[in-house]
Structure formats: C-alpha cells, structure tokens
Motif scaffolding. Structure first.
Motif, PDB file in Angstrom:
ATOM      1  N   LEU A  29       0.861  -1.174   0.000  1.00 46.06           N
ATOM      2  CA  LEU A  29       0.000   0.000   0.000  1.00 46.06           C
ATOM      3  C   LEU A  29       0.899   1.227   0.000  1.00 46.06           C
ATOM      4  O   LEU A  29       1.648   1.463   0.948  1.00 46.06           O
ATOM      5  N   VAL A  30       0.837   1.984  -1.079  1.00 47.97           N
ATOM      6  CA  VAL A  30       1.709   3.145  -1.253  1.00 47.97           C
ATOM      7  C   VAL A  30       0.858   4.409  -1.180  1.00 47.97           C
ATOM      8  O   VAL A  30      -0.225   4.475  -1.774  1.00 47.97           O
ATOM      9  N   LYS A  31       1.337   5.408  -0.453  1.00 46.51           N
ATOM     10  CA  LYS A  31       0.607   6.663  -0.364  1.00 46.51           C
ATOM     11  C   LYS A  31       0.455   7.281  -1.752  1.00 46.51           C
ATOM     12  O   LYS A  31       1.418   7.367  -2.517  1.00 46.51           O
ATOM     13  N   ALA A  32      -0.750   7.723  -2.049  1.00 44.61           N
ATOM     14  CA  ALA A  32      -1.033   8.287  -3.369  1.00 44.61           C
ATOM     15  C   ALA A  32      -0.136   9.483  -3.671  1.00 44.61           C
ATOM     16  O   ALA A  32       0.341   9.650  -4.799  1.00 44.61           O
ATOM     17  N   GLU A  33       0.141  10.299  -2.672  1.00 41.85           N
ATOM     18  CA  GLU A  33       0.980  11.478  -2.889  1.00 41.85           C
ATOM     19  C   GLU A  33       2.408  11.081  -3.259  1.00 41.85           C
ATOM     20  O   GLU A  33       3.082  11.792  -4.022  1.00 41.85           O
ATOM     21  N   THR A  34       2.883   9.939  -2.748  1.00 37.17           N
ATOM     22  CA  THR A  34       4.207   9.444  -3.116  1.00 37.17           C
ATOM     23  C   THR A  34       4.202   8.954  -4.557  1.00 37.17           C
ATOM     24  O   THR A  34       5.104   9.271  -5.342  1.00 37.17           O
ATOM     25  N   ALA A  35       3.178   8.183  -4.920  1.00 35.62           N
ATOM     26  CA  ALA A  35       3.092   7.636  -6.276  1.00 35.62           C
ATOM     27  C   ALA A  35       2.981   8.731  -7.326  1.00 35.62           C
ATOM     28  O   ALA A  35       3.560   8.628  -8.421  1.00 35.62           O
ATOM     29  N   ARG A  36       2.257   9.792  -7.027  1.00 37.68           N
ATOM     30  CA  ARG A  36       2.029  10.857  -8.017  1.00 37.68           C
ATOM     31  C   ARG A  36       3.317  11.566  -8.425  1.00 37.68           C
ATOM     32  O   ARG A  36       3.386  12.182  -9.488  1.00 37.68           O
ATOM     33  N   ALA A  37       4.344  11.484  -7.597  1.00 37.39           N
ATOM     34  CA  ALA A  37       5.623  12.117  -7.943  1.00 37.39           C
ATOM     35  C   ALA A  37       6.256  11.469  -9.166  1.00 37.39           C
ATOM     36  O   ALA A  37       7.104  12.071  -9.828  1.00 37.39           O
TER      37      ALA A  37
END
Length: 280
Positions: A29-37
């Motif tokens: 489970l990865v934080k969406a804000e991290t993935a968006r980078a």
C-alpha cells in the motif's frame, strides 16, 4: 492505436525478449501522494482512501538476451487505462550494463545500474526456506535452514549508494514426499502484466508494453525491507525520486508471490498517441 516503435539500440536482438529465472512480486500500500511524484499528470492514479497499489518485483534471471543478471523494479502504483489498469515503475535497478541501456533507451524505463550483494546465513530452529529459488542461485540447496539477504546499492558517478536491503527469511513446512513437490512449488499459471513507461529524459515517448509470464506461483509471507542506515541529501545525490523510491519499498506490504520456473516474454513497446481533448 499507434503501433509505431521507438528507435532500438539493437542490443537485445528482435523481440519478444525472453527471460528465465525466479522472482518475488510483492504488493504494498503506497501513499497516493508518493506515487504521483512518478506518474505523468495526464494519468489518473487508481487509488482508494489515499493509497494506491505499488511494491516491487525482485528477479534473478538465469537466462536472458544478455545472460545472467538481477533486477529490482520499484512499482510506484497503478494508473487507469480504460478498460484496464497498468503498473508504473518508479525505478529499475539492474546489475547489467546492457540491461541498463536497453531499459533506458528501448523500453523507456527509469533504469539505474546497481550492485546486488547476496549473503546467506543459517538460522537455528527454522524450517526450510520458502525462497529456495533465490538460494539456489548462490549455490545453496533450499533444503538448508538458511535465509537470504539481498543488499542493493545504486551506482552514481562510480559511487555506490545504499538503496535498500531485502531480507528473505520466511520459513514453511517442506513437502512430505517427492509427489508433493509440484504442489509445493505452487500451480502453473499464465498471465499478462501490461505496463506503461517512457516520459523520461532518455525516452520522451509515452510507451506501453506487455509481459507474458508463465511460472509456478505461490503466496509467501512478505519479505522484510530495510532502508539505508542513514539518508542525507548528499547521500541521495539530490535525487528526491530516489528517496521516494525508498519510501515505496518501505511502505506496508499486503501480499507476496514467489515465481518459480519463470519464463517471461516481453514485447517491444508501442508509442501511445496523445489523447484528444474533448470539447464541450
């Protein structure tokens, strides 16, 4: 769909490119804000409650177009591509110069050269390792009561920087007889893993490619991942995405699958044409 292809370095020969070996595919489970980078702004992230599905793919290829090598694919998350969804790689680490160049130029991946250091050790009181495929690659039988530590160091201007360590220690009960060996390795499956890539300084195109996988698969307990002992801006070389890739690796695991007798066919990527904006 546009089936045009980016210029190839020809290092891998004609596609499909075939890889054989073993791998661990671990979902986090990865934080969406991290993935968006990592994901282009024109893509919609598949997310719920502020999280997306990322993780990593750790593989040892005993046969490939460029021979034996190791690979770690850090998966930022899943993007929506109607009517399906595709994974997006945040970082790809390989210990092969040819695989590095091929990944960057031909497949549009954020590839880096890395060192993979593997060390095995016996653990008193444990049972047979569930990661025998990896132990076999370093000359140890999976009947030994051992675990495997894989340390990955990314190379940057001839300097090795710690990225993470992956600890494969989970144990399970061994098969009771030779007839159980097939069930122990898990069922034979076939599946397709579509992925997007590109939009990098080395390959600005938006690409889509498919991996056709045949293997024996079984669920295992997630491997433990450890980050660098110390991380400073100097250690990261000022690379924020490297630090975010470490965050993906350290995020919460929810499922781990071990692939044995792996055969993966990768088709040449195709260029995805820009989507036309709808006018109201």
């Amino acid at each position: 769909m546009d089936t045009s292809k980016p210029n190839s370095s020809q290092g891998y020969g004609k596609p499909p490119w075939v890889f054989k070996g073993s791998a661990l595919y671990q979902l986090h489970l990865v934080k969406a804000e991290t993935a968006r980078a990592f994901i282009p702004k024109d893509f919609r992230l598949v997310e719920a409650f502020g999280y997306t599905l990322g993780g990593f793919f750790l593989a040892n290829y005993e046969d490939s177009p460029v021979g034996i090598f190791d690979e770690l694919v850090v998966i930022a998350g899943i993007v929506w591509n109607p009517p399906t969804s595709c994974a997006w790689a945040a970082r790809v680490l390989v210990n092969s110069d040819q695989a590095f160049l091929h990944g960057r130029k031909d497949v549009g991946l954020p590839s880096r050269v890395a060192n993979f250091t593997k060390s095995a050790r016996e653990i008193p009181g444990t049972k047979r390792s569930r990661f025998g495929g990896f132990l076999n690659k370093i000359g140890m039988s999976d009947s030994m009561k051992s675990c495997l530590d894989v340390q990955i160091k990314e190379m940057n201007n001839h300097t090795a920087m710690d990225l993470c360590s992956i600890n494969l220690t989970t144990a399970a009960t061994a098969p009771s007889s030779q007839n159980d060996a097939g069930r122990w390795m898990g069922p034979a499956i076939k599946m397709s893993l579509p992925s997007f890539s590109g939009r990098t300084e080395h390959n600005p195109h938006l690409l889509k490619y498919s991996c056709q996988i045949e293997c024996r698969v079984r669920a295992v307990s997630p491997a433990k991942v450890y980050g660098p002992f110390e991380t400073t801006s100097e250690d990261s070389g000022g690379d924020d995405k490297r630090n975010l890739s470490i965050s993906v690796m350290l995020s919460k695991p929810i499922l781990a699958l071990e692939f044995n007798s792996l055969q993966m066919k990768v088709e040449a990527p195709t260029v995805v044409p820009p989507q036309k904006k709808k006018h109201g």
